[in-house]
Design an enzyme around this catalytic site. Structure first.
Site, short mmCIF file in Angstrom:
data_model
loop_
_atom_site.label_atom_id
_atom_site.label_comp_id
_atom_site.label_asym_id
_atom_site.label_seq_id
_atom_site.Cartn_x
_atom_site.Cartn_y
_atom_site.Cartn_z
N GLY A 178 -21.58 26.08 -1.30
CA GLY A 178 -20.94 24.78 -1.15
C GLY A 178 -19.54 24.79 -1.73
O GLY A 178 -19.28 25.43 -2.76
N LEU B 149 -16.64 18.96 -3.93
CA LEU B 149 -16.15 18.80 -5.30
C LEU B 149 -17.01 19.56 -6.30
O LEU B 149 -16.48 20.23 -7.20
CB LEU B 149 -16.10 17.32 -5.66
CG LEU B 149 -14.93 16.54 -5.08
CD1 LEU B 149 -14.97 15.09 -5.54
CD2 LEU B 149 -13.60 17.17 -5.48
N GLY C 165 -19.17 22.18 -5.73
CA GLY C 165 -19.14 23.62 -5.49
C GLY C 165 -17.79 24.24 -5.78
O GLY C 165 -17.70 25.29 -6.44
N SER D 71 -14.37 1.63 2.39
CA SER D 71 -14.51 1.88 0.95
C SER D 71 -14.99 0.65 0.19
O SER D 71 -14.60 -0.48 0.47
CB SER D 71 -13.16 2.31 0.38
OG SER D 71 -13.18 2.30 -1.02
N ARG E 163 -24.55 -1.67 -4.92
CA ARG E 163 -24.67 -1.49 -3.48
C ARG E 163 -26.04 -1.91 -2.94
O ARG E 163 -26.13 -2.49 -1.86
CB ARG E 163 -24.40 -0.02 -3.13
CG ARG E 163 -22.96 0.36 -3.36
CD ARG E 163 -22.72 1.84 -3.20
NE ARG E 163 -21.29 2.12 -3.34
CZ ARG E 163 -20.77 3.34 -3.25
NH1 ARG E 163 -21.56 4.38 -3.03
NH2 ARG E 163 -19.47 3.51 -3.38
N GLU F 262 -24.53 15.99 -5.52
CA GLU F 262 -25.50 15.21 -4.75
C GLU F 262 -26.74 16.03 -4.40
O GLU F 262 -27.79 15.46 -4.09
CB GLU F 262 -24.86 14.65 -3.48
CG GLU F 262 -25.70 13.60 -2.78
CD GLU F 262 -25.06 13.04 -1.52
OE1 GLU F 262 -25.70 12.21 -0.85
OE2 GLU F 262 -23.91 13.41 -1.21
N LEU G 3 -18.02 11.12 -7.10
CA LEU G 3 -16.94 12.04 -7.45
C LEU G 3 -17.04 12.43 -8.92
O LEU G 3 -16.79 13.58 -9.30
CB LEU G 3 -15.59 11.40 -7.16
CG LEU G 3 -15.34 10.95 -5.71
CD1 LEU G 3 -13.95 10.33 -5.57
CD2 LEU G 3 -15.50 12.11 -4.74
#
Length: 657
Positions: free
Chosen positions: A46, A49, A51, A295, A348, A443, A459
């Site tokens: 991967g 970010l 990896g 976003s 969310r 993730e 992130l």
């Protein structure tokens, strides 16, 4: 291991006060000296970010790194799509933020279904991420005085989200890619682009314990299977949201590496914890292949509403009325009404369920009735169009390109969609799976977000794992491996694993059925959304399991894959991933059926408060549900890791006051 994991022994959670656990761990861990690092090989699968930052960091430290990228460049990793920002408790605004508050908001946002120690460590190292990225030249937004600017995100009452306009993920990925490219140039990292891991190779050590010692990868250009050996393997391949077919994930995002690890003995934790993001552009046709996310940063200044009167909603759906014609007193700003303390910035899962409730009640807008408005009229009147454009201009432009409506003049339409997966490969405090030498980052693992991820924390976790956690914890494992010589890929374990893959591919190619891969994937997605989606019941999950078993039979008896296995073949790539998505769907249904409670993104309709909020059962379900593979055709076995909270008192989540 028994069916109950020991948080201290199995999960390796350090002793001591919460704020000192990570410091104490680093002070007493084993290290590998510089000369010995050169003798050790690490595979990182991967280049997003997690990896890219891990490969760059390990290369900088002196390890020999083999880094595998499914795309033609690490710059195409799906991390690029994370637009809104990255959290850290710098408290530049002096608005009451702290590391503890970031920790608490994350634990609470995840509905108290994450490990305290992991989450506190995440909050603790977040400040270092910002410093690292600024040093790399990431162009974060700044205030007039020169300090980095912040904005608010869901689940927080402070401004702690650092951002680069509406393209934060892209800028952070370019920073990680720069660091990675430097190591590639130095020769400490060897980058393999257009390669996909198709299985992990386990080899028994002198004590008879299996350890991850390599992978089999498919060269996506030539179709050739190739063998790679190392002392440890790191999986950083993202989430499994595309099991739903329609999601905000890139089409290439998949859960195959996680499922291959699961089938080799790694636990798969909390698979039913999938996040529905509230601000997605609604579905607009049967031929769509993916969804586009607007976003969460837009919820800072955008107000979410539907008409108060059903007749107005019906007129809008019929095209007889425009949203700008609805008077202010006839608009229901339902998040502000239901959650006055947080308003449009509730987490969310809460925002998504509230939108679904309004649409199910008949107040939805758009041609399908499955949409609500995100309106910037107030912000434009208050701040001016120029200020709004400076903050969100590229997002508004993207919406205009897709929907062909000017969001400066007409409210955006949004609706919840599958976005992020909090579940993933189980890892201990050191980010190692239940297989020795196999690590999982970002993730791809389950560790930090519980039942719901707060915005701007993806992130944060990816870079925390890659830059600041794994470089320490992997040494604790590798310190005992320096006397182990490099492995030959001619070993029988490599040959056996490769032959198993060849047999699987040959079986797929020889089916020669009548259905395309995509048609079966769409069928899978509809089942997942209808029966394992935003609202679940015992009956829907039981139905899902039976339907998913039928889809599996259909796939393995009637799929048609054109082309050859030994050349570039995107249909074969998709078929291999779809086989794994079906397994993931079953795992999600089993997990959701087992968890007789509602928490975060897992909403069992039988378990809700009179106000329609998620109702947890801490007495019976305060654990990480780890699923163990028991063989083809067998139901998975449940292994529990108790979540013993020492430092936080669990409470019913309240975003109203």
């Amino acid at each position: 291991m028994s069916n109950i994991l020991d948080p201290k022994k199995d999960s390796k959670i350090p002793e001591g006060p919460l704020a000192e656990k990570w410091t104490n761990y680093k002070a007493h861990q084993k290290l590998v000296n510089p000369a010995n690092k050169r003798r050790l090989d690490i595979i990182v699968v991967g280049t997003g970010l997690a990896g890219a930052s891990a490969a760059a960091s390990l290369g900088e430290m002196g390890f020999n790194v083999l880094n595998f990228c499914i795309q033609d460049s690490p710059r195409r990793a799906h991390s690029i799509a994370a637009q809104g920002g990255i959290n850290a408790a710098k408290n530049y605004q002096n608005d009451g933020d702290s590391v503890y508050r970031l920790f608490y908001d994350t634990i609470k946002g995840g509905d108290y279904r994450a490990r305290e120690a992991n989450v506190y460590r995440l909050a603790e190292v977040a400040n270092s991420i910002i410093d690292q990225c600024v040093a790399q030249g990431v162009p974060f937004a700044r205030e007039y005085g020169g300090l980095l600017d912040n904005r608010s995100f869901g689940g927080a009452q402070v401004s702690r989200t650092f951002y680069a306009k509406g393209q934060t993920g892209q800028q952070l990925l370019l920073g990680a890619y720069s660091a990675l490219s430097r190591q590639v140039h130095k020769g400490s990292v060897k980058l393999y682009t257009r390669y996909e891991m198709v299985d992990v190779v386990l080899i028994k050590d002198n004590n008879g314990e299996e350890r991850a010692r390599g992978i089999i990868a498919r060269n996506l250009v030539t179709g050739k299977l190739e063998r790679f050996a190392a002392h440890a393997v790191v999986i950083a391949t993202g989430g499994y949201g595309n099991a739903f077919f329609l999601s905000t994930n890139a089409m290439g995002s998949n859960g195959s590496a996680a499922i291959q690890a699961y089938k080799k003995g790694a636990y798969f934790a909390n698979p039913c914890f999938a996040q529905i993001h509230p601000t997605c552009i609604p579905v607009h046709g049967e031929f769509q292949s993916k969804l586009t996310l607007m976003s969460e940063s837009l919820r800072n200044d955008g107000r979410i509403w539907v008409p108060k009167k059903k007749e107005d909603a019906e007129a809008i759906r019929a095209g007889k009325l425009k949203p700008t014609q609805i008077k202010e007193e006839d608009r229901d700003y339902y998040l502000e009404r239901r959650y006055p303390a947080f308003g449009n910035l509730v987490p969310r899962d809460v925002a998504s369920r509230a939108a679904k409730e309004r649409c199910d009640a008949g107040y939805g807008v758009g041609s399908t009735g499955l949409a609500v408005y995100l309106d910037f009229a107030d912000a434009i009147n208050r701040l001016g169009k120029d200020v709004v454009e400076a903050k969100y201009g590229n997002l508004f432009q993207m919406y205009d390109k897709i929907v062909d409506e000017n969001p400066y003049e007409t409210p955006m339409m949004i609706y919840p969609a599958i976005h992020y997966t909090m579940g993933g490969i189980w890892v201990d405090y050191e980010l190692m799976t239940s297989i020795k030498g196999l690590f999982a980052l970002g993730e791809a693992n389950f560790s930090d977000h519980g039942a719901n991820r707060l915005g701007a924390s993806a992130l944060m976790q990816g870079l925390a794992d890659g830059y600041f956690v794994l470089p320490y914890t992997i040494q604790n494992y590798l310190a005992d491996q320096i006397s182990v010589p490099r492995f030959s890929t001619d070993l029988p374990e490599f040959a056996q694993t490769e032959n198993e893959i060849k047999e699987k591919v040959a079986k797929l190619m020889n089916i020669k059925g009548k259905r395309s891969v995509d048609s079966i994937h769409k069928e899978l997605g509809l089942i997942m959304w209808d029966f394992v989606g935003m609202g679940r019941t015992k009956e829907s999950l039981e139905t899902a399991i039976e339907k998913l078993k039928a889809v599996k039979v259909e796939f393995w008896s009637n799929v048609r894959i054109p082309g050859e296995a030994t050349s570039l073949n995107t249909e074969l790539e998709k078929a291999l991933r779809l086989a794994d998505f079906i397994e993931i769907g079953l795992l999600m249904a089993y997990d959701g059926l087992n968890r007789n409670e509602s928490c975060g993104g897992h909403f069992r309709e039988e378990y809700q408060t009179p106000e329609g909020e998620a109702m947890r059962d801490d007495e019976h379900y305060s654990y990480v549900a780890c699923w163990k593979y028991d063989g083809e055709g067998q139901a998975p076995e449940l292994v529990k890791e108790p979540l013993d909270y020492e430092f936080v008192v669990r409470q019913q989540r309240n975003y109203k006051a």
